[in-house]
Write an enzyme that holds these catalytic residues in place. Structure first.
Site, short mmCIF file in Angstrom:
data_model
loop_
_atom_site.label_atom_id
_atom_site.label_comp_id
_atom_site.label_asym_id
_atom_site.label_seq_id
_atom_site.Cartn_x
_atom_site.Cartn_y
_atom_site.Cartn_z
N ALA A 67 0.92 -1.16 0.04
CA ALA A 67 -0.03 -0.01 -0.15
C ALA A 67 0.89 1.23 -0.05
CB ALA A 67 -0.75 -0.02 1.21
N GLY A 112 0.45 -5.17 0.88
CA GLY A 112 -0.41 -5.11 0.22
C GLY A 112 -0.14 -5.59 -1.32
N GLU A 115 -0.37 -9.15 -0.93
CA GLU A 115 -1.93 -9.64 -0.71
C GLU A 115 -2.63 -9.62 -2.20
OE1 GLU A 115 -2.43 -6.51 2.52
OE2 GLU A 115 -3.45 -8.08 3.26
N GLU A 135 4.27 -5.30 7.22
CA GLU A 135 3.20 -4.62 7.94
C GLU A 135 3.60 -4.50 9.39
OE1 GLU A 135 2.31 -6.85 5.67
OE2 GLU A 135 0.68 -5.98 4.51
N1 CO8 Z 1 4.52 3.03 -0.44
C1 CO8 Z 1 5.18 4.50 -1.09
N2 CO8 Z 1 6.01 4.49 -1.68
C2 CO8 Z 1 6.99 3.29 -1.72
C3 CO8 Z 1 6.65 2.21 -1.27
C4 CO8 Z 1 5.40 2.04 -0.49
N3 CO8 Z 1 4.89 0.79 0.05
N4 CO8 Z 1 7.77 1.20 -1.16
C5 CO8 Z 1 8.66 2.13 -1.71
N5 CO8 Z 1 8.12 3.40 -2.22
C6 CO8 Z 1 9.11 4.32 -2.78
C7 CO8 Z 1 10.33 4.89 -1.68
O1 CO8 Z 1 9.75 5.80 -0.82
C8 CO8 Z 1 11.01 5.55 -2.91
O2 CO8 Z 1 10.48 6.71 -3.34
P1 CO8 Z 1 11.75 7.87 -3.62
O3 CO8 Z 1 12.58 7.44 -4.53
O4 CO8 Z 1 10.53 9.10 -3.72
O5 CO8 Z 1 12.34 8.26 -2.02
C9 CO8 Z 1 10.99 4.19 -4.05
O6 CO8 Z 1 9.76 3.76 -3.94
C10 CO8 Z 1 12.34 3.63 -4.22
O7 CO8 Z 1 12.18 2.91 -3.07
P2 CO8 Z 1 13.61 2.65 -2.21
O8 CO8 Z 1 14.33 3.61 -2.25
O9 CO8 Z 1 13.08 2.35 -0.57
O10 CO8 Z 1 14.01 1.26 -2.70
P3 CO8 Z 1 15.05 0.24 -2.27
O11 CO8 Z 1 15.36 -0.79 -3.08
O12 CO8 Z 1 16.30 0.73 -1.20
O13 CO8 Z 1 13.74 -0.65 -1.25
C11 CO8 Z 1 12.04 -2.05 -0.71
C12 CO8 Z 1 13.07 -1.51 -1.54
C13 CO8 Z 1 12.76 -2.85 0.34
C14 CO8 Z 1 10.84 -2.58 -1.15
C15 CO8 Z 1 11.53 -0.70 0.06
O14 CO8 Z 1 11.42 0.49 -0.74
C16 CO8 Z 1 10.53 -1.03 1.31
O15 CO8 Z 1 10.69 -1.36 2.08
N6 CO8 Z 1 9.36 -0.25 1.01
C17 CO8 Z 1 8.22 -0.52 1.80
C18 CO8 Z 1 7.77 -1.74 1.75
C19 CO8 Z 1 6.56 -2.01 2.89
O16 CO8 Z 1 6.46 -1.70 4.00
N7 CO8 Z 1 5.34 -2.28 2.46
C20 CO8 Z 1 4.17 -2.66 3.20
C21 CO8 Z 1 3.44 -1.31 3.21
S1 CO8 Z 1 1.90 -1.57 4.31
C22 CO8 Z 1 0.70 -2.50 3.42
O17 CO8 Z 1 0.99 -2.75 2.17
C23 CO8 Z 1 -0.60 -2.84 3.84
C24 CO8 Z 1 -1.20 -1.72 4.71
C25 CO8 Z 1 -2.67 -2.61 5.24
C26 CO8 Z 1 -3.31 -1.32 5.77
C27 CO8 Z 1 -4.45 -1.44 6.06
C28 CO8 Z 1 -5.21 -0.50 6.50
C29 CO8 Z 1 -4.88 0.76 7.73
#
Ligand code: CO8
Length: 218
Positions: A67, A112, A115, A135
């Site tokens: 997400a 997500g 999922e 998460e």
């Molecule tokens: N949302 C928004 N932006 C994201 C996300 C994300 N989930 N993941 C990556 N990005 C963005 C980064 O912010 C970055 O943007 P910018 O270049 O502008 O800074 C760009 O994508 C590239 O990411 P990274 O520089 O971090 O790339 P890396 O190769 O260093 O890392 C990863 C890759 C490991 C995938 C890392 O980006 C990461 O850990 N991302 C987050 C993953 C995460 O935590 N996902 C789960 C989110 S929560 C969810 O999905 C469900 C929630 C359910 C909610 C229910 C209701 C409340």
């Protein structure tokens, strides 16, 4: 079919959907959810001679990294509940879609994104694919049905471990656990999904739709 964050291609009875926000690793923001709802709830069901659907991610790095976290800062208990319900509704549309839907997982499938892949009927993992439910690191639980679908796919013990540790697994491990149907070389995920749908296209369509319904009743 026109969407802000999806690119679609309909060819030989196969609809290929690319989630197209590569700069945000294809994270699911509100607009992308709206696009998916429009596509699976309205547009795709009207396509004639549709045999199957493929979902993949734009770029070489991610299927969907989750997400969109940037939309979370202003969430309240009430809006979080609405967001979770919306995700459930849209992923249920995908799971209940009358034609086979295959996730072509070309990179990170996290939160997500994992999922979403699990709401699809099958998952093809590229060698570079990574799956995980991180998460818990954000003080959240998978909000779009992942706690249930992961248990169904890999069993309760392993699902519990992945959910509470946030461990990320690679394509081979996902295959070993039954999360991925096949592992293919990088860049061949969509081709493999097309090969499977082409085989399905030779089978009885009404029986396919009823098989999907019955399997979903599990
Ligand atoms: N949302 C928004 N932006 C994201 C996300 C994300 N989930 N993941 C990556 N990005 C963005 C980064 O912010 C970055 O943007 P910018 O270049 O502008 O800074 C760009 O994508 C590239 O990411 P990274 O520089 O971090 O790339 P890396 O190769 O260093 O890392 C990863 C890759 C490991 C995938 C890392 O980006 C990461 O850990 N991302 C987050 C993953 C995460 O935590 N996902 C789960 C989110 S929560 C969810 O999905 C469900 C929630 C359910 C909610 C229910 C209701 C409340």
């Amino acid at each position: 079919m026109n969407y802000k964050n999806l690119v679609t291609e309909f060819e030989n009875g196969i609809l290929t959907i690319t989630i197209n926000r590569p700069k945000a690793l294809n994270a699911l923001n509100a607009q992308t959810f709206s696009d998916l709802k429009q596509l699976f709830g309205e547009d795709a069901v009207k396509l004639e001679n549709l045999h199957g659907v493929i979902i993949t991610g734009a770029g070489s790095k991610a299927f969907v990294a989750g997400a969109d976290i940037s939309e979370f800062s202003s969430l309240t208990a009430e809006t979080a509940k609405e967001l979770s319900q919306r995700g459930h509704d849209i992923f249920n549309l995908i799971e209940r879609f009358p034609k086979v839907v295959i996730a072509a997982v070309n990179g990170f499938a996290l939160g997500g994104g994992c999922e979403l892949a699990m709401a699809c009927h099958m998952r093809i993992a590229g060698e570079k694919a990574r799956f995980g439910q991180p998460e818990i690191n954000l003080g959240l639980i998978p909000g779009y049905g992942g706690t249930q679908r992961l248990v169904q796919l890999v069993g309760k013990g392993k699902a519990m471990e992945l959910l509470v540790t946030a461990d990320m697994i690679n394509a081979d491990e996902a295959y070993r656990l039954g999360l991925a149907n096949h592992v293919v070389p990088i860049g061949e995920e969509v081709a493999k999904a097309k090969e499977i749908i082409s085989k399905i296209a030779t089978k009885a369509p009404i029986a396919i739709t009823n098989t999907i319904k019955c399997v979903n009743a599990y």
